[in-house]
Design a protein around this motif. Sequence first.
Motif, PDB file in Angstrom:
ATOM      1  N   GLU A 177       0.835  -1.201   0.000  1.00 32.52           N
ATOM      2  CA  GLU A 177       0.000   0.000   0.000  1.00 32.52           C
ATOM      3  C   GLU A 177       0.872   1.254   0.000  1.00 32.52           C
ATOM      4  O   GLU A 177       0.530   2.274  -0.613  1.00 32.52           O
ATOM      5  CB  GLU A 177      -0.919  -0.006   1.223  1.00 32.52           C
ATOM      6  N   LYS A 178       2.006   1.172   0.670  1.00 30.39           N
ATOM      7  CA  LYS A 178       2.931   2.301   0.694  1.00 30.39           C
ATOM      8  C   LYS A 178       3.580   2.519  -0.666  1.00 30.39           C
ATOM      9  O   LYS A 178       3.922   3.649  -1.021  1.00 30.39           O
ATOM     10  CB  LYS A 178       3.994   2.075   1.764  1.00 30.39           C
ATOM     11  N   LYS A 181      -2.103  -3.850   1.892  1.00 26.74           N
ATOM     12  CA  LYS A 181      -1.581  -3.639   3.243  1.00 26.74           C
ATOM     13  C   LYS A 181      -1.160  -4.941   3.907  1.00 26.74           C
ATOM     14  O   LYS A 181      -0.344  -4.938   4.843  1.00 26.74           O
ATOM     15  CB  LYS A 181      -2.643  -2.933   4.085  1.00 26.74           C
ATOM     16  N   ASN A 182      -1.703  -6.078   3.436  1.00 27.00           N
ATOM     17  CA  ASN A 182      -1.375  -7.375   4.028  1.00 27.00           C
ATOM     18  C   ASN A 182      -0.281  -8.120   3.268  1.00 27.00           C
ATOM     19  O   ASN A 182      -0.054  -9.307   3.494  1.00 27.00           O
ATOM     20  CB  ASN A 182      -2.622  -8.238   4.142  1.00 27.00           C
ATOM     21  N   LEU A 183       0.392  -7.426   2.357  1.00 30.91           N
ATOM     22  CA  LEU A 183       1.557  -7.971   1.666  1.00 30.91           C
ATOM     23  C   LEU A 183       2.727  -7.070   2.018  1.00 30.91           C
ATOM     24  O   LEU A 183       2.803  -5.924   1.575  1.00 30.91           O
ATOM     25  CB  LEU A 183       1.335  -7.988   0.151  1.00 30.91           C
ATOM     26  N   ILE A 184       3.642  -7.555   2.855  1.00 32.51           N
ATOM     27  CA  ILE A 184       4.748  -6.712   3.289  1.00 32.51           C
ATOM     28  C   ILE A 184       6.069  -7.298   2.830  1.00 32.51           C
ATOM     29  O   ILE A 184       6.218  -8.500   2.653  1.00 32.51           O
ATOM     30  CB  ILE A 184       4.748  -6.495   4.816  1.00 32.51           C
ATOM     31  N   VAL A 199       0.437  -2.284  -8.655  1.00 31.46           N
ATOM     32  CA  VAL A 199       1.792  -1.829  -8.348  1.00 31.46           C
ATOM     33  C   VAL A 199       2.793  -2.131  -9.454  1.00 31.46           C
ATOM     34  O   VAL A 199       3.953  -1.726  -9.366  1.00 31.46           O
ATOM     35  CB  VAL A 199       2.307  -2.463  -7.034  1.00 31.46           C
ATOM     36  N   ALA A 200       2.374  -2.824 -10.508  1.00 34.22           N
ATOM     37  CA  ALA A 200       3.319  -3.277 -11.526  1.00 34.22           C
ATOM     38  C   ALA A 200       3.462  -2.277 -12.668  1.00 34.22           C
ATOM     39  O   ALA A 200       2.507  -1.637 -13.084  1.00 34.22           O
ATOM     40  CB  ALA A 200       2.878  -4.622 -12.089  1.00 34.22           C
ATOM     41  N   ASP A 201       4.667  -2.180 -13.182  1.00 36.84           N
ATOM     42  CA  ASP A 201       4.952  -1.339 -14.334  1.00 36.84           C
ATOM     43  C   ASP A 201       4.817  -2.185 -15.600  1.00 36.84           C
ATOM     44  O   ASP A 201       5.788  -2.575 -16.227  1.00 36.84           O
ATOM     45  CB  ASP A 201       6.371  -0.766 -14.230  1.00 36.84           C
ATOM     46  N   ILE A 202       3.571  -2.500 -15.926  1.00 35.33           N
ATOM     47  CA  ILE A 202       3.270  -3.362 -17.073  1.00 35.33           C
ATOM     48  C   ILE A 202       1.843  -3.054 -17.507  1.00 35.33           C
ATOM     49  O   ILE A 202       1.032  -2.589 -16.708  1.00 35.33           O
ATOM     50  CB  ILE A 202       3.416  -4.854 -16.684  1.00 35.33           C
ATOM     51  N   SER A 203       1.542  -3.275 -18.759  1.00 32.00           N
ATOM     52  CA  SER A 203       0.226  -2.877 -19.260  1.00 32.00           C
ATOM     53  C   SER A 203      -0.886  -3.682 -18.597  1.00 32.00           C
ATOM     54  O   SER A 203      -0.720  -4.860 -18.265  1.00 32.00           O
ATOM     55  CB  SER A 203       0.158  -3.086 -20.778  1.00 32.00           C
ATOM     56  N   LYS A 204      -2.023  -3.039 -18.411  1.00 39.18           N
ATOM     57  CA  LYS A 204      -3.161  -3.700 -17.780  1.00 39.18           C
ATOM     58  C   LYS A 204      -3.677  -4.856 -18.632  1.00 39.18           C
ATOM     59  O   LYS A 204      -4.225  -5.822 -18.116  1.00 39.18           O
ATOM     60  CB  LYS A 204      -4.277  -2.691 -17.529  1.00 39.18           C
ATOM     61  N   ASN A 205      -3.510  -4.760 -19.953  1.00 35.91           N
ATOM     62  CA  ASN A 205      -3.979  -5.838 -20.827  1.00 35.91           C
ATOM     63  C   ASN A 205      -3.147  -7.094 -20.684  1.00 35.91           C
ATOM     64  O   ASN A 205      -3.632  -8.206 -20.823  1.00 35.91           O
ATOM     65  CB  ASN A 205      -3.957  -5.374 -22.290  1.00 35.91           C
TER      66      ASN A 205
END
Length: 217
Positions: free
Chosen positions: A106-107, A147-150, A194-200
């Motif tokens: 989340e951060k 928030k539950n993935l740290i 959070v990823a730098d990749i296309s949504k498709n």
Amino acid sequence: MRKEKLEEILAGRDFDQYLLSDKKSGETNKSIVIEGTNKRLGRRDKLKILKDPSDPGRLKQFLDEGERLVGSGELENLPQVYYSSTFKGFPYLVTRLIKNEEGDLEKVVASGRKLSINECLDIMADSSRGLSNLHNARLTHRDIKLKNLIRDNPKDKTKNSGSITYVIDLGGTLSDPPDYPGDVPALAGCLMRVADISKNEMPKRIRTYLEKAAAKE
């Protein structure tokens, strides 16, 4: 004798074997999460305390899940649940405190930074391994969110991101998952943010990876 309210007990900071922090780490309508130091061991742990033990259904669920998690022992990519107990009528779980050096995902979203595909692959591998371990224990996580993935940095140079991802908040687990656990697509949805990749491209790549990695067999 009047039964003490949970807030009164927390204000005293003495909770069974623990000296509690003066601030809560989190709170829902069901439970309170707070850090504490085990007075005998000197170890810093995380406690999850049920707020309303007068609700029979909620109490049974909390105790059943605690027993199953404690019985599962130490599992990769999940914080170990050391034990469950009750103090002054309030059941609680004690889990390992992850140092959380890099913070939760989340951060990452709040910072505006996008993760590389290699970082996402590491997060997928770690998180899906954690979910698979839950599934093998006949549990599924019903509160997968950023928030539950740290992420914690153990200086492991063999990983693309140099970090280990943990799936936390095991008090959000549910016994006896369906054949297609809902936590798998939920994890895919988190990584899409959070990823730098296309949504498709993201759904197909991540969903396929996660479905295979989190398979029960």
